[in-house]
Scaffold this motif. Structure first.
Motif, PDB file in Angstrom:
ATOM      1  N   LEU A  59       2.204 -11.104   8.449  1.00 17.95           N
ATOM      2  CA  LEU A  59       3.023 -11.835   9.415  1.00 17.95           C
ATOM      3  C   LEU A  59       2.424 -13.196   9.718  1.00 17.95           C
ATOM      4  O   LEU A  59       3.140 -14.182   9.849  1.00 17.95           O
ATOM      5  CB  LEU A  59       3.157 -11.054  10.719  1.00 17.95           C
ATOM      6  CG  LEU A  59       4.379 -10.201  10.891  1.00 17.95           C
ATOM      7  CD1 LEU A  59       4.435  -9.625  12.302  1.00 17.95           C
ATOM      8  CD2 LEU A  59       5.654 -10.904  10.561  1.00 17.95           C
ATOM      9  N   GLU A  60       1.122 -13.249   9.822  1.00 17.13           N
ATOM     10  CA  GLU A  60       0.449 -14.505  10.115  1.00 17.13           C
ATOM     11  C   GLU A  60       0.680 -15.515   8.988  1.00 17.13           C
ATOM     12  O   GLU A  60       0.932 -16.684   9.247  1.00 17.13           O
ATOM     13  CB  GLU A  60      -1.043 -14.250  10.330  1.00 17.13           C
ATOM     14  CG  GLU A  60      -1.729 -15.383  11.039  1.00 17.13           C
ATOM     15  CD  GLU A  60      -3.098 -14.969  11.532  1.00 17.13           C
ATOM     16  OE1 GLU A  60      -3.974 -14.668  10.692  1.00 17.13           O
ATOM     17  OE2 GLU A  60      -3.280 -14.938  12.751  1.00 17.13           O
ATOM     18  N   ALA A  86       7.595  -4.892  18.047  1.00 14.99           N
ATOM     19  CA  ALA A  86       6.170  -4.672  17.819  1.00 14.99           C
ATOM     20  C   ALA A  86       5.355  -5.618  18.683  1.00 14.99           C
ATOM     21  O   ALA A  86       5.812  -6.712  19.022  1.00 14.99           O
ATOM     22  CB  ALA A  86       5.835  -4.888  16.345  1.00 14.99           C
ATOM     23  N   SER A  87       4.184  -5.188  19.020  1.00 13.55           N
ATOM     24  CA  SER A  87       3.244  -6.053  19.740  1.00 13.55           C
ATOM     25  C   SER A  87       2.054  -6.327  18.827  1.00 13.55           C
ATOM     26  O   SER A  87       1.806  -5.594  17.869  1.00 13.55           O
ATOM     27  CB  SER A  87       2.798  -5.396  21.046  1.00 13.55           C
ATOM     28  OG  SER A  87       2.108  -4.196  20.787  1.00 13.55           O
ATOM     29  N   PHE A  88       1.346  -7.393  19.139  1.00  9.60           N
ATOM     30  CA  PHE A  88       0.154  -7.766  18.374  1.00  9.60           C
ATOM     31  C   PHE A  88      -1.065  -7.436  19.219  1.00  9.60           C
ATOM     32  O   PHE A  88      -1.143  -7.814  20.385  1.00  9.60           O
ATOM     33  CB  PHE A  88       0.170  -9.248  18.021  1.00  9.60           C
ATOM     34  CG  PHE A  88       1.444  -9.674  17.339  1.00  9.60           C
ATOM     35  CD1 PHE A  88       1.940  -8.973  16.248  1.00  9.60           C
ATOM     36  CD2 PHE A  88       2.159 -10.758  17.791  1.00  9.60           C
ATOM     37  CE1 PHE A  88       3.113  -9.345  15.626  1.00  9.60           C
ATOM     38  CE2 PHE A  88       3.338 -11.147  17.176  1.00  9.60           C
ATOM     39  CZ  PHE A  88       3.809 -10.440  16.091  1.00  9.60           C
ATOM     40  N   LYS A  92       1.426  -3.130  16.440  1.00  6.90           N
ATOM     41  CA  LYS A  92       1.723  -1.834  17.034  1.00  6.90           C
ATOM     42  C   LYS A  92       3.224  -1.782  17.280  1.00  6.90           C
ATOM     43  O   LYS A  92       3.747  -2.497  18.137  1.00  6.90           O
ATOM     44  CB  LYS A  92       0.962  -1.661  18.348  1.00  6.90           C
ATOM     45  CG  LYS A  92       1.229  -0.324  19.017  1.00  6.90           C
ATOM     46  CD  LYS A  92       0.474  -0.233  20.327  1.00  6.90           C
ATOM     47  CE  LYS A  92       0.828   1.055  21.020  1.00  6.90           C
ATOM     48  NZ  LYS A  92       0.250   1.110  22.346  1.00  6.90           N
ATOM     49  N   LYS A  93       3.906  -0.941  16.478  1.00  8.98           N
ATOM     50  CA  LYS A  93       5.356  -0.795  16.671  1.00  8.98           C
ATOM     51  C   LYS A  93       5.604  -0.028  17.962  1.00  8.98           C
ATOM     52  O   LYS A  93       4.949   0.954  18.250  1.00  8.98           O
ATOM     53  CB  LYS A  93       6.001  -0.087  15.482  1.00  8.98           C
ATOM     54  CG  LYS A  93       6.074  -0.966  14.250  1.00  8.98           C
ATOM     55  CD  LYS A  93       6.884  -0.319  13.152  1.00  8.98           C
ATOM     56  CE  LYS A  93       6.960  -1.230  11.947  1.00  8.98           C
ATOM     57  NZ  LYS A  93       7.743  -0.616  10.865  1.00  8.98           N
ATOM     58  N   LEU A  97       8.998  -6.367   4.733  1.00  6.41           N
ATOM     59  CA  LEU A  97       8.808  -5.426   5.843  1.00  6.41           C
ATOM     60  C   LEU A  97       8.055  -4.172   5.410  1.00  6.41           C
ATOM     61  O   LEU A  97       7.490  -3.474   6.248  1.00  6.41           O
ATOM     62  CB  LEU A  97      10.158  -5.027   6.445  1.00  6.41           C
ATOM     63  CG  LEU A  97      10.857  -6.105   7.244  1.00  6.41           C
ATOM     64  CD1 LEU A  97      12.230  -5.618   7.686  1.00  6.41           C
ATOM     65  CD2 LEU A  97      10.024  -6.525   8.444  1.00  6.41           C
ATOM     66  N   GLU A  98       8.052  -3.900   4.104  1.00  7.74           N
ATOM     67  CA  GLU A  98       7.323  -2.736   3.609  1.00  7.74           C
ATOM     68  C   GLU A  98       5.829  -2.993   3.768  1.00  7.74           C
ATOM     69  O   GLU A  98       5.328  -4.040   3.383  1.00  7.74           O
ATOM     70  CB  GLU A  98       7.665  -2.479   2.142  1.00  7.74           C
ATOM     71  CG  GLU A  98       9.118  -2.104   1.932  1.00  7.74           C
ATOM     72  CD  GLU A  98       9.503  -2.019   0.470  1.00  7.74           C
ATOM     73  OE1 GLU A  98       8.605  -1.951  -0.394  1.00  7.74           O
ATOM     74  OE2 GLU A  98      10.716  -2.045   0.204  1.00  7.74           O
ATOM     75  N   GLU A  99       5.160  -2.050   4.357  1.00  3.88           N
ATOM     76  CA  GLU A  99       3.721  -2.170   4.579  1.00  3.88           C
ATOM     77  C   GLU A  99       3.377  -3.475   5.293  1.00  3.88           C
ATOM     78  O   GLU A  99       2.431  -4.184   4.914  1.00  3.88           O
ATOM     79  CB  GLU A  99       2.952  -2.039   3.269  1.00  3.88           C
ATOM     80  CG  GLU A  99       3.159  -0.692   2.585  1.00  3.88           C
ATOM     81  CD  GLU A  99       2.382  -0.549   1.297  1.00  3.88           C
ATOM     82  OE1 GLU A  99       1.286  -1.130   1.192  1.00  3.88           O
ATOM     83  OE2 GLU A  99       2.885   0.140   0.404  1.00  3.88           O
ATOM     84  N   LEU A 100       4.140  -3.791   6.323  1.00  2.00           N
ATOM     85  CA  LEU A 100       3.928  -5.012   7.091  1.00  2.00           C
ATOM     86  C   LEU A 100       2.591  -4.945   7.822  1.00  2.00           C
ATOM     87  O   LEU A 100       2.281  -3.951   8.464  1.00  2.00           O
ATOM     88  CB  LEU A 100       5.070  -5.179   8.110  1.00  2.00           C
ATOM     89  CG  LEU A 100       5.090  -6.479   8.886  1.00  2.00           C
ATOM     90  CD1 LEU A 100       5.343  -7.660   7.950  1.00  2.00           C
ATOM     91  CD2 LEU A 100       6.171  -6.429   9.955  1.00  2.00           C
TER      92      LEU A 100
END
Length: 153
Positions: A106-107, A138-140, A151-152, A98-101
């Motif tokens: 994620l992909e 979050a959204s992509f 975008k959190k 999760l750090e510097e996600l």
């Protein structure tokens, strides 16, 4: 009366409230901070441990304790992906991931990297942990260059 195969939870987590079902088929490790608790089901040949959106099929009590402890200590989080508000798929993600996600991380994490762009499959995700202060949605976003960003919300 059915043997309580989940009794090990009391000794593994003595500082937490454990609620057993009347027939001892499941038990909940109560989260004292908010409503995301861990529930463990005794399926006879395996255990099913659940937290938030995530569940795991585990073979033995030691595995249940280890997985539960990882959730409770903030080492492991549930992550769920959504498309237009409907659940698509989910998994768990380690705190270090999760750090510097990034969208690219994620992909790769979801197995979509190089096959289908994540934003074609999901448009949002939710991350949930034992400590609600670490939770986020979050959204992509698809940029004009075709790259994705997170975008959190």
């Amino acid at each position: 009366m059915k043997e309580n195969r989940l009794a090990f939870l009391k000794s593994a987590f003595p500082k937490h409230q454990i609620k057993f079902s009347e027939d001892c088929s499941n038990a909940t490790i109560v989260n004292p901070n908010y409503d995301e608790s861990i529930t463990v089901y005794d399926e006879g040949h395996e255990y099913i441990a659940c937290f938030s959106f995530q569940h795991r099929h585990l073979d033995d009590a030691e595995s249940v304790v280890a997985w539960s402890r990882d959730i409770m200590t903030g080492q492991l989080f549930a992550i769920e992906f959504f498309r237009e508000g409907r659940r698509c798929f989910g998994s768990e993600i380690e705190a270090g991931e999760l750090e510097e996600l990034t969208y690219e991380k994620l992909e790769q994490f979801t197995g979509q990297f190089g096959l289908t762009k994540l934003f074609f499959v999901a448009d949002t995700c939710k991350v949930r942990g034992w400590d609600s202060q670490q939770n986020f949605d979050a959204s992509f976003v698809r940029e004009s260059n075709g790259c994705g960003t997170i975008k959190k919300m």
